[in-house]
Design an enzyme around this catalytic site. Structure first.
Site, PDB file in Angstrom:
ATOM      1  N   LYS A 108       0.846  -1.198   0.000  1.00 34.55           N
ATOM      2  CA  LYS A 108       0.000   0.000   0.000  1.00 34.55           C
ATOM      3  C   LYS A 108       0.878   1.243   0.000  1.00 34.55           C
ATOM      4  CE  LYS A 108      -2.351   1.484   3.667  1.00 34.55           C
ATOM      5  NZ  LYS A 108      -1.936   2.916   3.754  1.00 34.55           N
TER       6      LYS A 108
ATOM      7  N   GLU B 137      -9.480   7.511   3.628  1.00 33.50           N
ATOM      8  CA  GLU B 137      -9.447   7.794   5.062  1.00 33.50           C
ATOM      9  C   GLU B 137      -9.975   9.189   5.355  1.00 33.50           C
ATOM     10  OE1 GLU B 137      -6.445   7.760   8.945  1.00 33.50           O
ATOM     11  OE2 GLU B 137      -5.754   6.959   7.016  1.00 33.50           O
TER      12      GLU B 137
END
Length: 274
Positions: free
Chosen positions: A113, A182
């Site tokens: 990631k 997020e």
């Protein structure tokens, strides 16, 4: 059988929620694996949660490799995703691909990631073309905390919301197989999830993402010093029961509820996004 990127794409197509949990050791990985959690993220958040650092910026490649290796030993079915730490991929192309390959070869991760959008699209393309699955991360990106001015909601106005959409399209076009969103407004996350073909995984971004992620310590209520709006404590007495509750609430759409989400964008702004 190990869960795969293909299985997550199939889940998105069937409107089945994807479950992800951040964990950092062999024991918790075994629990998550036994609870049929789809993805275990070895996040650079271990810098703060496990190593007691002030932020995620100081954790090293070698430290990330050690913890990823431990998680990989405990996970037999879950997809193991490793966070590439700060400045392990933002520099040269050579550094990006060599560091990504170390997670696969040395720690037996199944993918990596990275944080960022258009500015790292070339790195995503390079790594993914080498055969390594790449998950992108937009919105509140902790590695950019000094630029963002702290840990705060992103995409609250038209300009910043459109930037996140543009970045989401760019990382998908560059080969990202999944996107973590997020702390973005729930309606913005919903719009991005509907635009993209790849799955979205939300943390503090509402129920319309294709999946959810929380930190193992947070969902069990083990970290008394941290309780963000998007965190729900499921069970700290029995980790197995707590993880199963989290898994079931994500899959059924109970979690996250409105109380765990942020809503800053009105319909008049949403209509202007593309």
């Amino acid at each position: 059988m190990r869960k795969s990127i293909l299985s997550f794409l199939e889940k998105k197509g069937k409107n089945e929620k994807i479950t992800m949990v951040s964990a950092y050791d062999y024991h918790s990985a075994k629990i998550l694996d036994n609870c049929d959690i789809d993805i275990i993220l070895v996040g650079d958040s271990l810098a703060m949660i496990v190593l007691g650092m002030q932020d995620t910026l100081s954790v090293t490649m070698d430290e990330m490799l050690i913890f990823t290796k431990a998680v990989s030993r405990g996970a037999k079915k879950s997809f193991v995703l490793a966070d590439m730490p700060f400045m392990s991929y933002q520099g040269s192309d050579r550094d990006a691909i060599l560091n990504a390959s170390r997670f696969i070869k040395e720690s037996h991760a199944n993918g990596v990631k990275v944080e960022g959008g258009i500015e790292i699209a070339s790195k995503i393309k390079l790594i993914s073309q080498s055969g390594i699955p790449v998950v992108a991360h937009l919105g509140l990106t902790p590695q950019a905390v000094n630029i963002l001015g702290g840990y705060r909601i992103q995409g609250k106005d038209l300009q910043s919301a459109q930037k996140i959409i543009d970045d989401a399209k760019a990382v998908q076009d560059s080969g990202a197989c999944m996107l973590v969103l997020e702390c973005v407004p729930i309606k913005l996350a919903q719009k991005i999830s509907s635009i993209l073909e790849i799955p979205t995984i939300g943390i503090g971004s509402g129920k319309y993402c294709d999946g959810q992620v929380l930190v193992y310590h947070d969902l069990l209520g083990l970290n008394k010093d941290f309780k963000a709006k998007f965190v729900k404590h499921f069970d700290k007495i029995d980790p197995q029961i707590g993880v199963e509750k989290y898994r079931d609430e994500v899959k059924s759409g109970i979690f996250p509820s409105e109380e765990h989400s942020f809503d800053y964008l009105g319909e008049e702004l949403l209509d202007k996004l593309y």
